[in-house]
Design a protein around this motif. Structure first.
Motif, mmCIF file in Angstrom:
data_model
loop_
_atom_site.group_PDB
_atom_site.id
_atom_site.type_symbol
_atom_site.label_atom_id
_atom_site.label_comp_id
_atom_site.label_asym_id
_atom_site.label_seq_id
_atom_site.Cartn_x
_atom_site.Cartn_y
_atom_site.Cartn_z
ATOM 1 N N ASP A 1 9.993 -10.144 0.127
ATOM 2 C CA ASP A 1 10.641 -9.026 -0.355
ATOM 3 C C ASP A 1 10.290 -8.611 -1.850
ATOM 4 N N SER B 1 11.701 -6.303 -3.834
ATOM 5 C CA SER B 1 12.906 -6.280 -4.822
ATOM 6 C C SER B 1 12.962 -7.692 -5.494
ATOM 7 N N LYS B 2 12.525 -8.859 -4.852
ATOM 8 C CA LYS B 2 12.493 -9.829 -5.644
ATOM 9 C C LYS B 2 11.480 -10.234 -6.468
ATOM 10 N N HIS B 3 10.428 -9.601 -6.267
ATOM 11 C CA HIS B 3 9.226 -9.838 -6.995
ATOM 12 C C HIS B 3 8.896 -8.714 -8.083
ATOM 13 N N LYS C 1 9.918 -8.303 -10.864
ATOM 14 C CA LYS C 1 10.275 -8.707 -12.232
ATOM 15 C C LYS C 1 8.769 -9.091 -12.676
#
Length: 153
Positions: free
Chosen positions: A139, A141-143, A145
């Motif tokens: 996903d 959006s989770k990575h 950062k």
């Protein structure tokens, strides 16, 4: 000049009979009480009128010899051939329609199969994003950062 039945009956002639339209010959035949089929050709009805006028001694018998003979023996054969030809034309039309319908069915089947493949692959726009290829659970959006920030400067 319009046809005058009374004038014809008063002095019938082959020449005048030859110049008449079918509807006028029908009037003459009806006047004399000559039986005929309404679907008969003009020449056939005219022949009946001539034969009647000769039989009644209104016209000499020589008019039948000089009158055009109608090949009545071929009439049924010609009609049969016409019907057969129309049947063949209609059969070809039906075969063409059947081929077109078959092609439409095949096209719809191909479109349906293609649509199923698109659904399997999840490539249809506006489809549920959860339906589609298994990406291994990655996903973005989770990575996000972990993406380095670029400062301008």
């Amino acid at each position: 000049m319009p046809f005058n039945l009374d004038k014809f009956v008063a002095s019938p002639s082959v020449e005048e009979l030859d110049s008449l339209k079918k509807s006028e010959i029908v009037k003459v035949a009806k006047h004399y009480g000559i039986e005929f089929q309404p679907l008969m050709r003009k020449d056939e009805i005219k022949r009946y009128v001539l034969e009647y006028l000769v039989d009644e001694s209104i016209l000499p018998s020589t008019v039948l010899e000089t009158a055009i003979t109608v090949p009545t023996d071929n009439t049924f054969e010609l009609k049969r051939l016409e019907i057969e030809m129309n049947k063949e034309v209609r059969l070809k039309e039906l075969e063409k329609e059947e081929r077109e319908m078959q092609m439409q069915r095949e096209e719809k089947a191909r479109e349906h199969e293609f649509r199923l493949k698109q659904l399997e692959l999840g490539v249809i726009k506006g489809s549920d994003p959860k339906i589609g290829l298994d990406t291994g659970g990655f996903d973005v959006s989770k990575h996000v950062k972990f993406v380095p920030k670029i400062s301008g400067g």
